[in-house]
Design a protein around this motif. Sequence first.
Motif, PDB file in Angstrom:
ATOM      1  N   THR A 181       0.853  -1.182   0.000  1.00  0.00           N
ATOM      2  CA  THR A 181       0.000   0.000   0.000  1.00  0.00           C
ATOM      3  C   THR A 181       0.887   1.230   0.000  1.00  0.00           C
ATOM      4  OG1 THR A 181      -1.604  -1.219   1.332  1.00  0.00           O
ATOM      5  CG2 THR A 181      -1.853   1.178   1.232  1.00  0.00           C
ATOM      6  N   LEU A 182       0.690   2.099  -0.972  1.00  0.00           N
ATOM      7  CA  LEU A 182       1.419   3.364  -0.978  1.00  0.00           C
ATOM      8  C   LEU A 182       0.674   4.354  -0.102  1.00  0.00           C
ATOM      9  CD1 LEU A 182       2.309   3.652  -4.783  1.00  0.00           C
ATOM     10  CD2 LEU A 182       3.596   2.583  -2.932  1.00  0.00           C
ATOM     11  N   ARG A 183       1.432   5.182   0.587  1.00  0.00           N
ATOM     12  CA  ARG A 183       0.796   6.080   1.558  1.00  0.00           C
ATOM     13  C   ARG A 183       0.901   7.534   1.120  1.00  0.00           C
ATOM     14  NH1 ARG A 183       3.429   4.016   7.088  1.00  0.00           N
ATOM     15  NH2 ARG A 183       4.061   2.022   6.298  1.00  0.00           N
TER      16      ARG A 183
ATOM     17  N   LEU B 212       9.261   8.762   4.423  1.00  0.00           N
ATOM     18  CA  LEU B 212       9.303   7.548   3.594  1.00  0.00           C
ATOM     19  C   LEU B 212       9.965   7.848   2.263  1.00  0.00           C
ATOM     20  CD1 LEU B 212       5.696   6.177   4.211  1.00  0.00           C
ATOM     21  CD2 LEU B 212       7.814   5.372   5.227  1.00  0.00           C
TER      22      LEU B 212
ATOM     23  N   ARG C 101       7.439   4.562  -1.801  1.00  0.00           N
ATOM     24  CA  ARG C 101       6.380   4.111  -0.901  1.00  0.00           C
ATOM     25  C   ARG C 101       5.256   5.134  -0.770  1.00  0.00           C
ATOM     26  NH1 ARG C 101       9.149   0.607   3.515  1.00  0.00           N
ATOM     27  NH2 ARG C 101      10.852  -0.193   2.269  1.00  0.00           N
ATOM     28  N   LEU C 102       5.372   6.215  -1.496  1.00  0.00           N
ATOM     29  CA  LEU C 102       4.417   7.300  -1.352  1.00  0.00           C
ATOM     30  C   LEU C 102       3.498   7.391  -2.555  1.00  0.00           C
ATOM     31  CD1 LEU C 102       6.817  10.050   0.020  1.00  0.00           C
ATOM     32  CD2 LEU C 102       5.056   8.840   1.310  1.00  0.00           C
TER      33      LEU C 102
ATOM     34  N   LEU D  99       2.201   9.695  -4.924  1.00  0.00           N
ATOM     35  CA  LEU D  99       2.642  11.019  -5.370  1.00  0.00           C
ATOM     36  C   LEU D  99       2.101  11.322  -6.755  1.00  0.00           C
ATOM     37  CD1 LEU D  99       6.436  10.759  -4.398  1.00  0.00           C
ATOM     38  CD2 LEU D  99       4.693  12.097  -3.207  1.00  0.00           C
TER      39      LEU D  99
ATOM     40  N   TYR E   2       7.316  -2.788  -3.695  1.00  0.00           N
ATOM     41  CA  TYR E   2       7.144  -1.361  -3.967  1.00  0.00           C
ATOM     42  C   TYR E   2       7.627  -1.069  -5.388  1.00  0.00           C
ATOM     43  CZ  TYR E   2       6.342  -0.704   1.015  1.00  0.00           C
ATOM     44  OH  TYR E   2       5.831  -0.773   2.283  1.00  0.00           O
ATOM     45  N   PRO E   3       6.953  -0.130  -6.062  1.00  0.00           N
ATOM     46  CA  PRO E   3       7.356   0.134  -7.449  1.00  0.00           C
ATOM     47  C   PRO E   3       8.636   0.963  -7.501  1.00  0.00           C
ATOM     48  CG  PRO E   3       5.598   1.616  -6.798  1.00  0.00           C
ATOM     49  CD  PRO E   3       5.827   0.701  -5.634  1.00  0.00           C
TER      50      PRO E   3
ATOM     51  N   ARG F  91      10.168   3.961  -9.595  1.00  0.00           N
ATOM     52  CA  ARG F  91       9.655   5.003 -10.503  1.00  0.00           C
ATOM     53  C   ARG F  91      10.802   5.942 -10.793  1.00  0.00           C
ATOM     54  NH1 ARG F  91       4.313   6.413  -7.024  1.00  0.00           N
ATOM     55  NH2 ARG F  91       5.913   6.411  -5.427  1.00  0.00           N
TER      56      ARG F  91
END
Lengths: 221, 901
Positions: free
Chosen positions: A27-29, A204, A208-209, A211, B233-234, B236
């Motif tokens: 899950t990105l926050r 972070l 992980r964000l 954006l 996690y990607p 980018r």
Amino acid sequence: MRAKVIVTTLLAALTASSVASAQEAVTLREPAPRQGYYIGGGTRLMMGGGATDKVGGLGPMFGFGGVFRFGQMATDWLGLGLVLGGGNSFNGTWSTGGGHLSLEAQVKPLAEYNLALRGSIGLGAFGLSRVKPEDEREDDPAGGLGAQYTLGASYDLFPFYEEGTYKSGGFAFTGFAEVALLPTSEVWTMNFVIGIEVTYWFGLRKDRLELPPDEAFKAKK
Amino acid sequence: MSRLPRLLFLLGLFAPGAAAAQAAPPPTESGEELPPDAPITKLPKMINYVEALYPQAALRDRVAAKVVVEFDIAPSGAVENIEVVSSSTVATSSTAAPAVAGIDYGFTTSATTAAGQLRFEPAESNGVPIRVRVPYTVNFSPPALPPPPPPRTGTSTSGPGEPAPGPGIVNFRGKVRERGTRDPLAGVVVTVFQQQGDDVVAFEATTAADGTFEFVDLAPGTWKVQTDLVGYYPARDAEVVKPDEVAEVTYYIEKGAYNPYEVVVVAEKVIKEVNRRTLTRADLRVPGTLGDPVAVVENLPGVARTQGGQIIVRGSGPQSTGVFIDGIEVPLIYHFGGLKSVIPADVVDTVDFYPGNYGSYYGRFTGGVFDAHIRRLDGEQLHGSLDISLLDTSLFLQIPITKEFSVAVGGRRSYIDALIPVFVPDDADVNITSLPVYYDYQVLANWRPSEAHEVRALFLGSDDSFKALFDNPSDFDSQIQATSFSFATSFQRGILEYRYAPSTTFRNQLKLALGKDNADFSLGDQFYFRLGVLGLQIRENADWTVTPWATVTAGVDAILQWADVNVLAPAPPVEGQVGGNDDLNETIYSAVNNAFFGVVAPYVEAKVDLFDERLSLVPGLRMDYWSEVKSEHFTFDPRVVARYKLADHWVVKGGVGLVHEAPQPNQLNEDFGNPDLGVQRAVQYSVGGEWLPTDFIKVDLTFFYKDLQRLVSSTTAVREDGTPLQLDNNGTGTVYGLELFAEHKFNDNFRGWLSYTLSRATRVDSGQTEERLFDFDQTHILTLVASYLFPENWEVGVRWRLVSGNPYTPFQSGVYLSDFDRYSPIPALTNSARLPAFHQLDLRVDKTWVFTYWKFSAYLSIINTYNATNTEGLNYEFDFSKSEPVSGFPILPILGVKGEF
């Protein structure tokens, strides 16, 4: 029948959870100030007392000390870390000095507020002596070593954080209050502690964000 | 579940599926029962929609799918009890692989994952939230293809079997690896996109098995790049593609959580025993054990709690439990009698522990068997680790030479020698001339030229040493005159193993081990013990699957040893003997040069599966030849184990077997013991059952009974010529009890187990009629182990133990011995008292930081977290009139760090 439903429900729940965990998406926050690793230190005031079998109550004592914390928010609401603290207290009769190294957990119950409930458990030790050497007795307790427990709360204020800048982390002033209990074989002590710290939240990493594209896909330097 | 209501949803309430409702009220969360005709006055309403992810594995075939699930919406609004009702796939691409049906693309997993994250306002019946059950449909469609490219620009993928549209030129390629381990990742979707005028142009590629991807004919300029893989996690970034150049990149993407409990199981071991507990390397992370593979065994049922590093299993002494490394017996398992085991955790793959009723492959021990299996080298990548803790530092390095051949080296050294001077004052009465130090080392090599052949070489070694001088030896005991103490032990083993498995029905394993053991203890010239042993061990084992329902195993286990012993010491006490020789100057001298000890044990065992494999029978027979036991050279051990699968999740099992154990070498020595001693024996019975409700939960209950016969026991009897026998075989013993083991293997970030042993172990010594408790009898042994893996690679584990205290022989008072100018204790009945119960909580927190090429972990272990005061023994006054308890460790935090790549 109700019990049977419960048992069946439990078994089915376990089965369902084993399927769900086979591929857990990350899950990105949303960026926020209170994210990632934290490191902080500050000062604290202590009010408390203790008692021993040998000399009875020690009377109210006041003192001050310092505290250092390091940890990480494992989720949006749960953080784990280490805390190292120390200080001195005294009254007219007794003087103590001690410290502790503890594992700390913090829970942030409300997403919109930077209030955290904190608890820790670890090794605590202190020495005890009379303020006036001429009052010392042979059977005076010398201090103790044992498990120290603390329970309290803190609040982080981020005066420099700007909303809408997609930044994660930042500097905070953290006020905290807690109760610390240290029972040992000879003496037990309990203190009410308040203090203020300066904490830096590392935030972070951008992977992980959540954006916007311009922020997320910046060219490598 | 039929009592729960089903609801009808309109499409507007619930996308993209629909459900039908039927009324039947359930119990509420508060436990009140609603009347059966209670109406549903409010439908549930979705408040958090989570889209199901399109599985990466389906992208190549561009498969569409429809998954129908059912779940409960609890009164809290959470989704529970998800069940898959149906799942169907349809290929949408003309280039799809022909056999779409039957391939698991992961649609059901994705659908159930998404469903589990939905949240609702719950349904209500007259204002009371109720549980309802609904069907939910998820339709999967492959993502839209990028717009057709302009002439001379093509989309290319690196997936095999996907034809390129034209002879494009690769101008952007790369690799995707896992951050921290550097493992290449397959199936990662790499998307590049660029704003071109009002449009966004995007292309996609999927990484191959080696993690590579490539794009052809991308227009020069800056392209945004994103990687997608479920559970990661990607990455980018923005990459610049230049004309006439190939842009090359490597992305290291981080997993959501690095699960230390992911184990690749190469082959499932056949269960032939009543109880076999197998621990993997990840299972060794039990709080309070410092990751030591041997110490972890103490948390399993049937194993008593000890302080001195001994392994006490089902009421048998430490010498009665065999310790093996890959089937090769080793003499010492702990450094300095209990500090750390001689095998670092990094070298261990799995540990097998048998509390009793083990198969014919093992023998010679009436207690249990502990066998640590050294890891097999995988030959893929260079790997290594450095582990630093409070006590020692260890290093491990695995080097692949070729795909078939790998080597590894490991070593560990303690630094107690650096810590002791800090704590021992300079003016102490003890002057340590050689500080205690231990080290161990391992060299491994693995050669696998083909599937059928494998050769493995191991070299293991361990060394402990310590020397001290003391000014006032009489402070320890008035009879001690020596002013120096030295202690040194070491062993080395070279093991060569050849495995031959030409087919799935035959496998042969030959092991040769050559080793040297040394021990040297001395208290000046007053007492000393010097031992040197050269040994050869041979193990030959063959498994042959005769028919699909019958397997035969046959082999030979042989140990040949040549020993030199030089001893000057009082006779050591045997188990149950209180104190020992009052007169420490009454020493016995014995010197033995090149004494030969040999044991050869051929064995045969069969495994027969009957009644559609519901019943499994394992009969076996082992014969041992004992060269040193003059009175009884040959013994026979028949054994049988049966397992019956009662139902899908239930197994009943039982076993009975005979095991023989030779007396210890010092007991057979004519100076210290009785060379006419015979072999001890134990008849072991166990019966029990297993319940496996899921593939990660197992509950095992076993009742056991052990009849110990012909035990070596101290005696006052004399021979015909008047010389004392000292020892005979007239001791007996009984051990019985139950073991409960409830295990939750790693699932949903949690793992743990509950272990409970209820037992009674007694002995009847030679010449006695009354039973007494065994020295290590512990009536109740309860251990609870649990750990949870949090996000961001945090793990918190706890262990709590509650154990009955050990029995001890109280001293009633003391009598003054004028000859020795000291008091001698007058003991009460042997083991007639018991120390207080032991209880302790240990906590451990691990945190792992993942960097691009390596991982760094730190842990803090707090032993005895709530600082319980546990009595481990008693300290008596000089005249034995009073005693005070000796406490165990107080709260003790231990920090450790580890780096691995």
